[in-house]
Motif scaffolding. Structure first.
Motif, PDB file in Angstrom:
ATOM      1  N   MET A   1       0.804  -1.104  -0.168  1.00  0.00           N
ATOM      2  CA  MET A   1      -0.097   0.164   0.018  1.00  0.00           C
ATOM      3  C   MET A   1       0.740   1.161  -0.079  1.00  0.00           C
ATOM      4  O   MET A   1       0.866   2.070  -0.620  1.00  0.00           O
ATOM      5  N   ARG A   2       1.871   1.321   0.705  1.00  0.00           N
ATOM      6  CA  ARG A   2       2.827   2.359   0.917  1.00  0.00           C
ATOM      7  C   ARG A   2       3.434   2.809  -0.608  1.00  0.00           C
ATOM      8  O   ARG A   2       3.649   3.719  -0.905  1.00  0.00           O
ATOM      9  N   LYS A   7       4.178   5.716  -5.715  1.00  0.00           N
ATOM     10  CA  LYS A   7       3.995   5.628  -7.372  1.00  0.00           C
ATOM     11  C   LYS A   7       2.972   6.748  -7.689  1.00  0.00           C
ATOM     12  O   LYS A   7       3.103   7.414  -8.607  1.00  0.00           O
ATOM     13  N   PHE A   8       1.930   6.986  -7.042  1.00  0.00           N
ATOM     14  CA  PHE A   8       0.855   7.811  -7.069  1.00  0.00           C
ATOM     15  C   PHE A   8       1.336   9.040  -7.042  1.00  0.00           C
ATOM     16  O   PHE A   8       1.077  10.061  -7.995  1.00  0.00           O
ATOM     17  N   THR A  12       1.672  11.637 -10.061  1.00  0.00           N
ATOM     18  CA  THR A  12       1.109  13.249 -10.094  1.00  0.00           C
ATOM     19  C   THR A  12       1.897  14.242  -9.983  1.00  0.00           C
ATOM     20  O   THR A  12       1.597  15.432 -10.902  1.00  0.00           O
ATOM     21  N   ALA A  13       2.932  14.148  -9.503  1.00  0.00           N
ATOM     22  CA  ALA A  13       4.247  15.144  -9.665  1.00  0.00           C
ATOM     23  C   ALA A  13       4.569  15.334 -11.179  1.00  0.00           C
ATOM     24  O   ALA A  13       4.608  16.637 -11.527  1.00  0.00           O
ATOM     25  N   VAL A  23       4.882  17.694  -3.403  1.00  0.00           N
ATOM     26  CA  VAL A  23       3.937  16.467  -3.334  1.00  0.00           C
ATOM     27  C   VAL A  23       4.535  15.571  -2.264  1.00  0.00           C
ATOM     28  O   VAL A  23       3.550  15.072  -1.512  1.00  0.00           O
ATOM     29  N   TYR A  24       5.885  15.441  -1.800  1.00  0.00           N
ATOM     30  CA  TYR A  24       6.120  14.782  -0.751  1.00  0.00           C
ATOM     31  C   TYR A  24       6.324  15.418   0.526  1.00  0.00           C
ATOM     32  O   TYR A  24       6.760  14.732   1.737  1.00  0.00           O
TER      33      TYR A  24
END
Length: 92
Positions: A1-2, A7-8, A12-13, A23-24
């Protein structure tokens, strides 16, 4: 899940052409010589003295050491310090 979340965020970035620090939720440091340091995306001041500044980050802490350190400007998520900066360290 992490790994899927990472990756998402990366996708997106890239698609939106956004900087990864946004983003992070990473800190962004801008240093001018050894005299000025501008830090974005911090979560608060944990300790300040003329020889040490410790900031909370979304993941860990940032410690700046030196001499004659002065906070020139501080906002909710940004801080600008001046002085003689000798070391910057990310702590877990």
């Amino acid at each position: 899940m992490r790994q899927l979340k990472r990756k998402f965020r990366k996708l997106t970035a890239e698609l939106l052409d956004m900087p990864q620090d946004v983003v992070y939720d990473l800190p962004r440091l801008t240093m001018i010589g050894d005299r000025q340091l501008y830090i974005e995306n911090h979560r608060g001041v944990l300790h300040f003295s003329s020889d040490r500044l410790r900031l909370a980050l979304s993941k860990g802490q940032l410690e700046v050491t030196g001499s004659s350190l002065v906070i020139r400007t501080i906002w909710t998520e940004e801080v600008f310090i001046e002085g003689i900066i000798t070391n910057i360290q990310l702590l877990p």
